[in-house]
Design an enzyme around this catalytic site. Structure first.
Site, short mmCIF file in Angstrom:
data_model
loop_
_atom_site.label_atom_id
_atom_site.label_comp_id
_atom_site.label_asym_id
_atom_site.label_seq_id
_atom_site.Cartn_x
_atom_site.Cartn_y
_atom_site.Cartn_z
N SER A 15 1.03 -1.28 0.00
CA SER A 15 0.13 0.16 -0.13
C SER A 15 0.88 1.37 0.02
CB SER A 15 -0.93 -0.10 1.08
OG SER A 15 -0.19 0.02 2.58
N LEU A 17 2.95 4.72 -0.35
CA LEU A 17 4.40 4.87 -1.11
C LEU A 17 5.04 3.73 -1.79
CD1 LEU A 17 5.70 7.72 0.97
CD2 LEU A 17 4.29 7.84 -0.89
N ASP A 36 5.92 -7.33 2.55
CA ASP A 36 4.65 -6.59 3.57
C ASP A 36 4.50 -7.76 4.70
OD1 ASP A 36 3.14 -4.61 4.83
OD2 ASP A 36 2.82 -3.56 2.80
N VAL A 60 9.86 -6.96 8.46
CA VAL A 60 11.25 -6.21 8.19
C VAL A 60 11.87 -6.41 9.42
CG1 VAL A 60 10.60 -4.83 6.41
CG2 VAL A 60 10.53 -4.11 8.67
N CYS A 86 10.04 0.84 2.24
CA CYS A 86 8.84 1.82 2.40
C CYS A 86 8.35 1.43 3.80
CB CYS A 86 8.05 1.78 1.51
SG CYS A 86 8.52 2.81 -0.13
N TYR A 161 8.82 8.67 16.21
CA TYR A 161 9.11 8.62 14.75
C TYR A 161 10.04 9.49 14.28
CZ TYR A 161 7.26 9.08 10.04
OH TYR A 161 6.96 9.14 8.79
N LYS A 165 13.30 8.20 12.02
CA LYS A 165 13.61 8.69 10.73
C LYS A 165 14.85 9.52 10.62
CE LYS A 165 10.01 6.79 8.68
NZ LYS A 165 10.20 5.87 7.75
N PHE A 194 2.04 13.18 2.14
CA PHE A 194 1.54 12.69 0.94
C PHE A 194 0.32 12.10 1.16
CE2 PHE A 194 5.57 13.36 -0.70
CZ PHE A 194 5.61 12.92 -2.10
N THR A 196 -1.55 9.27 1.33
CA THR A 196 -1.55 7.80 1.53
C THR A 196 -2.53 7.43 2.52
OG1 THR A 196 0.02 8.04 3.43
CG2 THR A 196 1.15 8.10 1.28
#
Length: 255
Positions: A15, A17, A36, A60, A86, A161, A165, A194, A196
């Protein structure tokens, strides 16, 4: 690096990006392996692409699980030449809440584990597979990491977050230097706001207000614009070790 005929793995590919990046690479001739979580709609996303696409479920953050997914992807489509990370989460929480209670350490650790440790897991396992393949015009592979503008202007409630990042940003140049001798490039993208599934949960008026805060263009970014930059990074051999902001000149306010 030429994209046509390559195998690309895209984590978070079911899903948002990730799916857009998979569609963009597939459209120019790559075979795409969507990685995923098992509960994601990866089979549906792969089926929509048709031939040269498959879903390989994995977390991941799992060394063995991700390694198995990459091995299965190579068995299905051939040696991996492109990796796009992503996969990520965006849990919100202040360092201290309104009652003065600290952010649970487990919550901070969980976000960092997915966004940073998971990114490194993808990086290291993809690089190991790329490094053993013959070079083409001096290159063996390209790895694209996804950071965020929150790495630079973290908002209230984004401690975990932003830290995760920010780690991705710091990792990019070091990894590019580490892997240069192997002919593998590493670059990052720091998206702004974005359109999303994450933002789709907001009411339309809230989404419009967010888009209006972008200097130009005054709207939310489109996932295909992220995909266009992924494609350019792969194709342009001089892009290496850099994190590119993709945000319409947005600088995030405190809240």
């Amino acid at each position: 690096m030429r994209i046509a005929g390559r195998t690309a793995i895209i984590t978070g590919g079911a899903s948002g990006l990730g799916r857009a990046a998979a569609c963009g690479l597939h459209a120019v001739g790559a075979s795409v392996a969507l990685v995923d979580l098992p509960g994601a709609r990866g089979e549906e996303a792969a089926a929509a692409l048709g031939d040269r696409a498959g879903f390989f479920p994995a977390d991941v953050t799992s060394a063995d699980g991700l390694a198995a997914a990459l091995a299965a992807a190579e068995e299905a489509f051939g040696a991996i030449g492109i990796a796009v990370n992503c996969a990520g989460v965006a849990t919100i929480g202040r360092v201290l809440d309104r009652e003065g209670s600290p952010l649970p350490l487990e919550q901070f650790e969980s976000v960092v584990r997915v966004n940073l440790v998971g990114t490194f897991n993808v990086l290291r396992l993809a690089a190991a597979r790329m490094a053993v393949r013959p070079p083409e015009e001096g290159e063996r592979g390209v790895i694209v990491l996804t950071a965020s503008v929150a790495a630079f202007e973290g908002q209230i409630g984004q401690a975990a977050y932003s830290a995760s990042k920010g780690g991705v940003v710091a990792l990019t140049l070091t990894a590019a230097r580490d892997l240069a001798a192997a002919g593998i490039r590493v670059a990052g993208i720091a998206p702004g706001l974005f359109d999303t599934p994450m933002l789709a949960m907001l009411p339309d008026d809230a989404r419009q207000r967010l888009g209006a805060g972008v200097p130009h263009p005054r709207r939310l970014g489109r996932p295909e614009e992220f995909a266009d930059l992924v494609r350019h990074i792969v194709e342009n051999p001089m892009i290496n070790g850099e994190v590119i902001r993709l945000d319409g000149a947005l600088r995030m306010p405190p809240r």
